[in-house]
Design a protein around this motif. Sequence first.
Motif, PDB file in Angstrom:
ATOM      1  N   ASP A   1       0.801  -1.214   0.000  1.00 28.64           N
ATOM      2  CA  ASP A   1       0.000   0.000   0.000  1.00 28.64           C
ATOM      3  C   ASP A   1       0.836   1.268   0.000  1.00 28.64           C
ATOM      4  OD1 ASP A   1      -2.277  -1.514   0.024  1.00 28.64           O
ATOM      5  OD2 ASP A   1      -2.502  -1.452   2.202  1.00 28.64           O
ATOM      6  N   ASP A   2       2.030   1.205   0.571  1.00 26.76           N
ATOM      7  CA  ASP A   2       2.812   2.436   0.676  1.00 26.76           C
ATOM      8  C   ASP A   2       3.786   2.642  -0.480  1.00 26.76           C
ATOM      9  OD1 ASP A   2       4.586   0.435   1.509  1.00 26.76           O
ATOM     10  OD2 ASP A   2       5.651   1.819   2.825  1.00 26.76           O
ATOM     11  N   LEU A   3       3.720   1.805  -1.509  1.00 29.16           N
ATOM     12  CA  LEU A   3       4.549   2.029  -2.689  1.00 29.16           C
ATOM     13  C   LEU A   3       3.974   3.205  -3.470  1.00 29.16           C
ATOM     14  CD1 LEU A   3       5.361  -1.509  -4.118  1.00 29.16           C
ATOM     15  CD2 LEU A   3       6.964   0.138  -3.166  1.00 29.16           C
ATOM     16  N   CYS A   4       4.838   4.101  -3.876  1.00 33.35           N
ATOM     17  CA  CYS A   4       4.365   5.217  -4.688  1.00 33.35           C
ATOM     18  C   CYS A   4       5.231   5.331  -5.932  1.00 33.35           C
ATOM     19  CB  CYS A   4       4.355   6.508  -3.883  1.00 33.35           C
ATOM     20  SG  CYS A   4       5.958   7.132  -3.431  1.00 33.35           S
ATOM     21  N   SER A   5       4.625   5.854  -6.949  1.00 32.84           N
ATOM     22  CA  SER A   5       5.303   6.030  -8.227  1.00 32.84           C
ATOM     23  C   SER A   5       5.906   7.430  -8.266  1.00 32.84           C
ATOM     24  CB  SER A   5       4.278   5.857  -9.350  1.00 32.84           C
ATOM     25  OG  SER A   5       4.864   6.107 -10.586  1.00 32.84           O
ATOM     26  N   VAL A   6       7.214   7.501  -8.494  1.00 33.68           N
ATOM     27  CA  VAL A   6       7.904   8.789  -8.579  1.00 33.68           C
ATOM     28  C   VAL A   6       8.811   8.788  -9.802  1.00 33.68           C
ATOM     29  CG1 VAL A   6       7.857   9.305  -6.109  1.00 33.68           C
ATOM     30  CG2 VAL A   6       9.767   8.034  -7.053  1.00 33.68           C
ATOM     31  N   SER A   7       9.107   9.971 -10.264  1.00 39.29           N
ATOM     32  CA  SER A   7      10.036  10.115 -11.383  1.00 39.29           C
ATOM     33  C   SER A   7      11.422  10.382 -10.843  1.00 39.29           C
ATOM     34  CB  SER A   7       9.613  11.266 -12.285  1.00 39.29           C
ATOM     35  OG  SER A   7       8.411  10.959 -12.932  1.00 39.29           O
ATOM     36  N   PHE A   8      12.369   9.561 -11.275  1.00 35.59           N
ATOM     37  CA  PHE A   8      13.772   9.784 -10.936  1.00 35.59           C
ATOM     38  C   PHE A   8      14.436  10.371 -12.170  1.00 35.59           C
ATOM     39  CE2 PHE A   8      18.217   8.363 -10.977  1.00 35.59           C
ATOM     40  CZ  PHE A   8      18.649   8.997  -9.814  1.00 35.59           C
ATOM     41  N   LYS A   9      15.011  11.551 -12.025  1.00 34.48           N
ATOM     42  CA  LYS A   9      15.637  12.229 -13.158  1.00 34.48           C
ATOM     43  C   LYS A   9      17.149  12.037 -13.107  1.00 34.48           C
ATOM     44  CE  LYS A   9      12.149  15.807 -13.663  1.00 34.48           C
ATOM     45  NZ  LYS A   9      11.954  17.258 -13.823  1.00 34.48           N
TER      46      LYS A   9
ATOM     47  N   SER B   1      22.814  14.333  -8.529  1.00 32.67           N
ATOM     48  CA  SER B   1      21.505  13.971  -9.088  1.00 32.67           C
ATOM     49  C   SER B   1      20.358  14.459  -8.206  1.00 32.67           C
ATOM     50  CB  SER B   1      21.410  12.466  -9.338  1.00 32.67           C
ATOM     51  OG  SER B   1      21.295  11.755  -8.138  1.00 32.67           O
ATOM     52  N   TRP B   2      20.614  14.718  -6.934  1.00 31.78           N
ATOM     53  CA  TRP B   2      19.589  15.236  -6.018  1.00 31.78           C
ATOM     54  C   TRP B   2      18.991  16.534  -6.571  1.00 31.78           C
ATOM     55  CZ3 TRP B   2      16.555  13.958  -2.093  1.00 31.78           C
ATOM     56  CH2 TRP B   2      16.010  14.945  -1.283  1.00 31.78           C
ATOM     57  N   ASP B   3      19.835  17.395  -7.123  1.00 32.67           N
ATOM     58  CA  ASP B   3      19.379  18.693  -7.620  1.00 32.67           C
ATOM     59  C   ASP B   3      18.416  18.585  -8.798  1.00 32.67           C
ATOM     60  OD1 ASP B   3      20.950  19.933  -5.689  1.00 32.67           O
ATOM     61  OD2 ASP B   3      22.674  20.081  -7.034  1.00 32.67           O
ATOM     62  N   LEU B   4      18.431  17.470  -9.506  1.00 37.60           N
ATOM     63  CA  LEU B   4      17.544  17.269 -10.658  1.00 37.60           C
ATOM     64  C   LEU B   4      16.146  16.802 -10.262  1.00 37.60           C
ATOM     65  CD1 LEU B   4      19.972  15.325 -13.034  1.00 37.60           C
ATOM     66  CD2 LEU B   4      19.382  17.759 -13.143  1.00 37.60           C
ATOM     67  N   GLN B   5      15.987  16.328  -9.038  1.00 38.59           N
ATOM     68  CA  GLN B   5      14.748  15.659  -8.647  1.00 38.59           C
ATOM     69  C   GLN B   5      13.597  16.636  -8.411  1.00 38.59           C
ATOM     70  OE1 GLN B   5      14.998  12.511  -9.270  1.00 38.59           O
ATOM     71  NE2 GLN B   5      17.206  12.877  -9.495  1.00 38.59           N
ATOM     72  N   THR B   6      12.376  16.117  -8.589  1.00 41.80           N
ATOM     73  CA  THR B   6      11.163  16.909  -8.360  1.00 41.80           C
ATOM     74  C   THR B   6      10.931  17.086  -6.866  1.00 41.80           C
ATOM     75  OG1 THR B   6       9.729  14.965  -8.263  1.00 41.80           O
ATOM     76  CG2 THR B   6      10.096  15.949 -10.447  1.00 41.80           C
ATOM     77  N   SER B   7      10.092  18.037  -6.532  1.00 40.28           N
ATOM     78  CA  SER B   7       9.786  18.260  -5.115  1.00 40.28           C
ATOM     79  C   SER B   7       9.064  17.051  -4.511  1.00 40.28           C
ATOM     80  CB  SER B   7       8.959  19.532  -4.929  1.00 40.28           C
ATOM     81  OG  SER B   7       7.734  19.431  -5.595  1.00 40.28           O
ATOM     82  N   ASP B   8       8.221  16.372  -5.286  1.00 42.29           N
ATOM     83  CA  ASP B   8       7.539  15.175  -4.771  1.00 42.29           C
ATOM     84  C   ASP B   8       8.534  14.069  -4.422  1.00 42.29           C
ATOM     85  OD1 ASP B   8       5.030  16.317  -4.968  1.00 42.29           O
ATOM     86  OD2 ASP B   8       4.604  15.445  -6.932  1.00 42.29           O
ATOM     87  N   PHE B   9       9.540  13.907  -5.264  1.00 40.23           N
ATOM     88  CA  PHE B   9      10.581  12.911  -5.012  1.00 40.23           C
ATOM     89  C   PHE B   9      11.341  13.276  -3.739  1.00 40.23           C
ATOM     90  CE2 PHE B   9      14.836  11.195  -5.331  1.00 40.23           C
ATOM     91  CZ  PHE B   9      14.655   9.921  -5.845  1.00 40.23           C
ATOM     92  N   LYS B  10      11.758  14.528  -3.646  1.00 37.79           N
ATOM     93  CA  LYS B  10      12.541  14.983  -2.495  1.00 37.79           C
ATOM     94  C   LYS B  10      11.766  14.878  -1.186  1.00 37.79           C
ATOM     95  CE  LYS B  10      15.607  18.148  -4.944  1.00 37.79           C
ATOM     96  NZ  LYS B  10      16.033  19.552  -5.071  1.00 37.79           N
ATOM     97  N   LYS B  11      10.452  15.114  -1.237  1.00 37.41           N
ATOM     98  CA  LYS B  11       9.625  15.076  -0.019  1.00 37.41           C
ATOM     99  C   LYS B  11       9.733  13.724   0.685  1.00 37.41           C
ATOM    100  CE  LYS B  11       6.098  18.372  -1.379  1.00 37.41           C
ATOM    101  NZ  LYS B  11       4.697  18.541  -1.808  1.00 37.41           N
ATOM    102  N   ILE B  12       9.837  12.649  -0.073  1.00 34.27           N
ATOM    103  CA  ILE B  12       9.928  11.309   0.512  1.00 34.27           C
ATOM    104  C   ILE B  12      11.168  11.205   1.389  1.00 34.27           C
ATOM    105  CG2 ILE B  12      10.286   8.854  -0.016  1.00 34.27           C
ATOM    106  CD1 ILE B  12       8.561   9.400  -2.570  1.00 34.27           C
ATOM    107  N   TYR B  13      12.291  11.683   0.888  1.00 31.17           N
ATOM    108  CA  TYR B  13      13.549  11.574   1.625  1.00 31.17           C
ATOM    109  C   TYR B  13      13.654  12.617   2.739  1.00 31.17           C
ATOM    110  CZ  TYR B  13      14.623   8.115  -1.782  1.00 31.17           C
ATOM    111  OH  TYR B  13      14.566   6.972  -2.542  1.00 31.17           O
ATOM    112  N   VAL B  14      13.043  13.769   2.539  1.00 33.66           N
ATOM    113  CA  VAL B  14      13.008  14.778   3.601  1.00 33.66           C
ATOM    114  C   VAL B  14      12.160  14.257   4.762  1.00 33.66           C
ATOM    115  CG1 VAL B  14      12.166  17.094   4.173  1.00 33.66           C
ATOM    116  CG2 VAL B  14      13.483  16.722   2.081  1.00 33.66           C
ATOM    117  N   LYS B  15      11.062  13.590   4.439  1.00 32.84           N
ATOM    118  CA  LYS B  15      10.203  13.017   5.481  1.00 32.84           C
ATOM    119  C   LYS B  15      10.973  11.944   6.265  1.00 32.84           C
ATOM    120  CE  LYS B  15       5.829  10.564   6.069  1.00 32.84           C
ATOM    121  NZ  LYS B  15       4.666   9.988   5.369  1.00 32.84           N
ATOM    122  N   ARG B  16      11.722  11.114   5.564  1.00 32.49           N
ATOM    123  CA  ARG B  16      12.545  10.100   6.234  1.00 32.49           C
ATOM    124  C   ARG B  16      13.580  10.768   7.131  1.00 32.49           C
ATOM    125  NH1 ARG B  16      13.767   5.757   1.361  1.00 32.49           N
ATOM    126  NH2 ARG B  16      11.595   5.230   0.944  1.00 32.49           N
TER     127      ARG B  16
END
Length: 153
Positions: free
Chosen positions: A2-10, A81-96
């Motif tokens: 249930d907690d799998l989410c689809s994100v774009s990795f750039k 590569s962190w700088d290329l990522q979307t805010s949605d992608f980054k939010k996951i790791y910021v939350k962690r």
Amino acid sequence: DDDLCSVSFKFPGRFATLKATILIHENLTLCELLRTVPLDLKQQPPDGKRVFELFYCDEILPRISKHAPEIIHTPKSIEKSWDLQTSDFKKIYVKRAEILRHRWLKMEKHSHSPRANCDSNQAYAEMQSASSPSTTAAAATPHFGDAGSVIFK
């Protein structure tokens, strides 16, 4: 899950920024985080970017195309590569990182009694095994070869 989410990795391509859609766990438990990201009171807790770097080899690398590892294969390229990522992608790791920071603050507050701030004996045992020197060194750092390239396991 249930907690799998689809994100774009750039990632940088030869002529343009490319992206791969991957599935990652949006929510991890504290014990799951501690298996990959050790906490040390002698250092500040990691930020979202550092958590991303630590999870890259196990969580992202196996899910991206063969072209991306050719480009993102050194600690510096993973960091960039962190700088290329979307805010949605980054939010996951910021939350962690926020979960880990909260845990670090509890550890700091109760530094003489690590068991006092653990939710259960099982969580304490998992935390101890996650932060033992033999497993931490391998789990906390991406696996890189002598020339700085990623070792695929």
